[in-house]
Scaffold this motif. Structure first.
Motif, PDB file in Angstrom:
ATOM      1  N   THR A 263       5.497   5.117   4.068  1.00 32.43           N
ATOM      2  CA  THR A 263       5.105   6.452   3.598  1.00 32.43           C
ATOM      3  C   THR A 263       3.949   6.330   2.617  1.00 32.43           C
ATOM      4  O   THR A 263       3.871   7.037   1.622  1.00 32.43           O
TER       5      THR A 263
ATOM      6  N   TYR B 166       0.806  -1.222   0.000  1.00 27.96           N
ATOM      7  CA  TYR B 166       0.000   0.000   0.000  1.00 27.96           C
ATOM      8  C   TYR B 166       0.846   1.282   0.000  1.00 27.96           C
ATOM      9  O   TYR B 166       0.352   2.355   0.325  1.00 27.96           O
ATOM     10  N   THR B 167       2.119   1.157  -0.358  1.00 25.98           N
ATOM     11  CA  THR B 167       2.989   2.331  -0.477  1.00 25.98           C
ATOM     12  C   THR B 167       3.454   2.453  -1.932  1.00 25.98           C
ATOM     13  O   THR B 167       4.018   1.511  -2.483  1.00 25.98           O
ATOM     14  N   GLU B 168       3.218   3.609  -2.523  1.00 28.55           N
ATOM     15  CA  GLU B 168       3.586   3.807  -3.934  1.00 28.55           C
ATOM     16  C   GLU B 168       4.890   4.586  -4.074  1.00 28.55           C
ATOM     17  O   GLU B 168       5.604   4.425  -5.054  1.00 28.55           O
TER      18      GLU B 168
ATOM     19  N   SER C 115      -1.503   6.503  12.114  1.00 26.36           N
ATOM     20  CA  SER C 115      -1.632   6.699  10.672  1.00 26.36           C
ATOM     21  C   SER C 115      -2.195   8.081  10.349  1.00 26.36           C
ATOM     22  O   SER C 115      -3.060   8.593  11.068  1.00 26.36           O
ATOM     23  N   LYS C 116      -1.679   8.660   9.265  1.00 23.77           N
ATOM     24  CA  LYS C 116      -2.209   9.905   8.721  1.00 23.77           C
ATOM     25  C   LYS C 116      -2.423   9.707   7.228  1.00 23.77           C
ATOM     26  O   LYS C 116      -1.538   9.207   6.531  1.00 23.77           O
ATOM     27  N   GLN C 117      -3.586  10.085   6.767  1.00 22.24           N
ATOM     28  CA  GLN C 117      -3.886   9.898   5.343  1.00 22.24           C
ATOM     29  C   GLN C 117      -2.902  10.678   4.477  1.00 22.24           C
ATOM     30  O   GLN C 117      -2.560  11.823   4.767  1.00 22.24           O
ATOM     31  N   ASN C 118      -2.455   9.984   3.437  1.00 21.51           N
ATOM     32  CA  ASN C 118      -1.508  10.529   2.448  1.00 21.51           C
ATOM     33  C   ASN C 118      -0.116  10.808   3.030  1.00 21.51           C
ATOM     34  O   ASN C 118       0.713  11.425   2.365  1.00 21.51           O
ATOM     35  N   GLU C 119       0.136  10.368   4.270  1.00 25.46           N
ATOM     36  CA  GLU C 119       1.464  10.537   4.870  1.00 25.46           C
ATOM     37  C   GLU C 119       2.099   9.211   5.267  1.00 25.46           C
ATOM     38  O   GLU C 119       3.319   9.071   5.263  1.00 25.46           O
TER      39      GLU C 119
ATOM     40  N   ARG D  19      -0.390   5.509   1.728  1.00 23.35           N
ATOM     41  CA  ARG D  19      -1.575   6.374   1.639  1.00 23.35           C
ATOM     42  C   ARG D  19      -2.272   6.585   2.975  1.00 23.35           C
ATOM     43  O   ARG D  19      -3.143   7.445   3.102  1.00 23.35           O
TER      44      ARG D  19
END
Length: 639
Positions: free
Chosen positions: A300, A274-276, A351-355, A302
């Motif tokens: 790092t 889940y990390t791009e 967790s933080k979205q997009n971080e 989503r």
């Protein structure tokens, strides 16, 4: 659930009283067609009869000679077979103190004399209903476990052929398009195998059958194995993978290495999946005062929405079903949470979205006494670090400091060359291709400098294309504590690494070196064909049997170097066949002991232990992998 459909046997109740009249009275009150009443007049007789059968309840008179009811109850509670049987005390004593004493001894209920038939009948009926419900649940749980185990075997048998034949075809000269088709087959097969394993794990956990092992293991080995398994996947996505083991972490601890590895693979797989962009790091620390091992898997990616966090550990849950439908089955985290609970540990999420996200597991472990390296093995040694990124610099410095070395940093090549000329460093650790433009200059500096070559260890970033460094010894990213310790110790102390590394592949020479006679016992024609193809280039005489009975007869008439024994077969299964073989060997001492390699669809420790208990020497899990099979045969075959 209809209890009659599940539990059909008569239910046993035991009455213990020194007076015959009381025994007969209680029997008459509680008797029904579905109840068998057993009567004993003393505690000693009760202890003897309790071992012979299961009981739904035991009714005990308190005031008896030789052994009173309290003493009998204490002994029953110490007996593993009897400790959960409900105890009902009957007494003519009416004080609160006696009631308290009865409950403290382990009684579930307390009835005063004279006996009220309605009261005792209703209480016994309640315990019988409880017993029936318990047996029904056990029946359902066992049925589910057996069904899943049998389904696992039935699915793994054709899957064994699919993956095995795909592996064989992959060894041929295929076009790029054909290689792509073959990789799709193999990937789909492995996904199906993963799903089977996960469902079996959940079933074992839910039924309470999954037991944890307790053995010494290396934290470095577990982390290294996880990192090695997932490095290629991370590289293919352009992700950097870090492993940072804090100096506080001992070399060896005591726990269950298999299940810890399973937890870490689940967490790191998800992080990579889940990390791009960016990186995934595995950070390990240890708290000596509480013996708490902490491992953080940080990415790092989503991130996870706040409203989804509470559902993460539910079976088959996915954060975004539309986006994630091809990324797994939603079982990995559920199994991870259950395993951590079994270990009496804890898992925390930030967790933080997009971080990005951080999953931290904390599990209690015992510290083992042995270690790889003594503290201070590089004491009073100077180490020069050249060309390092911030992340790798921290990891490297921590490791060298823990070894007792003093570290120095040089950030540009000209400065480093001046430092090297001083010749005051015992080890130079150089990040080879962190800045590619420096590679030619460094190669030139090393060209005719033997001393420099002998004291330099290179770190090679495998995600960057570059020529190899000018040294026989180089480490590859992700940087691992155990490797840096070993090689730096060898260079400073001028020792060569003579330890042979196990090969991860097999070749024609490995197969052609195999000689001997093997008996293959397997009821699946496809599985037999697959193993024949795996061994076609070996100098092996392969004899086959289609079930345990046939295998046993062939064993009695012939001598074999190894028997490959499938576990689940009709007529006679593999474990029964193995027991008969071992019995025959004992009865015929002239016949030498034959090595038996179990081929099992189950990879649980308790299932593997059953193969050992039956007499198997080792095991290999289905689907059979060619490399593992050849490696096992090479290891165990007689020369």
């Amino acid at each position: 659930m209809d209890s009659k459909a599940c539990y059909l046997r008569k239910i046993n109740v035991l009455i213990v009283d020194d007076e015959e009249i009381n025994l007969n009275l209680i029997e008459e009150i509680i008797s029904e067609d579905h109840i068998d009443v057993f009567k004993e007049t003393s505690g000693a007789e009760a202890l003897e009869t309790i071992s012979k059968r299961d009981y739904a309840a035991v009714i005990i008179d308190i005031n008896m000679p030789v052994m009173n009811g309290y003493e009998l109850a204490k002994l029953l509670k110490k007996d593993p077979k009897a400790k959960d049987i409900p105890i009902i005390f009957i007494t003519a004593l009416h004080s609160k103190n006696e009631a308290y004493k009865a409950y403290k001894t382990g009684a579930i209920d307390f009835i005063s004399k004279p006996i009220d038939p309605v009261v005792i009948k209703s209480k016994v009926d309640n315990f019988i209903q409880f017993y029936k419900t318990k047996k029904d649940l056990e029946f359902a749980s066992n049925s589910k476990t057996n069904f899943l185990a049998n389904m696992s075997h039935e699915i793994r048998t054709p899957l064994n052929s699919i993956l095995g034949m795909a592996q064989i075809m992959s060894e041929d000269n295929l076009s790029k398009e054909q290689q792509n088709y073959m990789s799709i087959i193999q990937r789909a097969g492995k996904d199906l195998l993963s799903l089977i394993n996960n469902i079996l794990d959940l079933s074992k956990i839910e039924s309470g059958e999954l037991k944890l092992d307790k053995e010494e293991f290396s934290i470095d080995d577990i982390l290294n194995n996880c990192i090695d398994l997932l490095t290629i996947n991370a590289r293919n996505k352009g992700l950097e993978l870090y492993s940072d083991i804090n100096p506080t972490v001992p070399d060896f601890v005591i726990g269950d290495p298999t299940r810890l590895k399973q937890i870490l693979i689940n967490l790191v797989t998800n992080a990579v999946k889940y990390t791009e962009y960016g990186n995934v790091s595995v950070n390990c620390t240890f708290e000596p005062n509480s013996n708490l091992l902490s491992i953080e898997v940080k990415d790092t990616g989503r991130g996870i929405p706040k409203d989804k966090k509470d559902y993460l550990f539910k079976n088959f849950f996915q954060v975004n079903p539309l986006m994630d439908k091809n990324k797994g089955f939603g079982l990995g985290l559920a199994i991870t949470k259950n395993l951590i609970d079994l270990m009496k540990g804890e898992i925390k999420i930030e967790s933080k979205q997009n971080e990005g996200s951080s999953f931290t597991i904390e599990i209690p472990v015992a510290v083992a006494k042995k270690s790889f390296f003594k503290k201070g093995s590089l004491k009073d040694k100077n180490v020069l670090l050249i060309n390092f990124s911030e992340k790798f610099l921290k990891i490297s410095r921590d490791i060298f400091t823990d070894m007792g070395a003093t570290t120095f940093l040089s950030t540009n090549l000209d400065e480093a060359q001046e430092e090297i000329k001083k010749n005051s460093y015992h080890l130079i650790f150089y990040f080879w291709n962190y800045t590619k433009e420096n590679c030619p200059k460094v190669k030139e500096a090393f060209k005719n400098n033997t001393t420099l070559k002998e004291k330099t260890l290179f770190l090679l970033d495998t995600s960057i294309d570059a020529e190899m460094p000018p040294s026989k010894i180089s480490l590859r990213t992700p940087l691992k504590r155990s490797e840096l310790r070993r090689y730096s110790h060898q260079i400073v102390n001028k020792k060569s690494d003579t330890k042979e590394r196990p090969s991860q592949s097999t070749n024609k020479k490995d197969i052609s070196e195999l000689k001997g006679k093997i008996l293959l016992v397997d009821d699946s024609e496809d599985s037999r064909l697959l193993i024949k193809i795996f061994l076609k280039n070996a100098k092996i005489e392969l004899d086959v049997a289609m079930n345990g009975l046939e295998g046993l007869e062939k064993f009695k008439k012939n001598e074999y170097d190894i028997i490959l024994m499938d576990v689940q077969m009709p007529e006679m299964d593999g474990l029964s066949c193995t027991k008969e073989i071992r019995k025959y060997e004992k009865q015929n001492p002239d016949k030498s002991k034959t090595f038996i390699l179990a081929m099992t669809a189950y990879a649980f420790n308790e299932d593997i232990q059953r193969t050992r208990d039956a007499g198997c020497d080792s095991h290999i899990s289905k689907p059979i992998n060619k490399i593992k099979l050849i490696s096992s045969l090479k290891k165990y075959m007689k020369s």
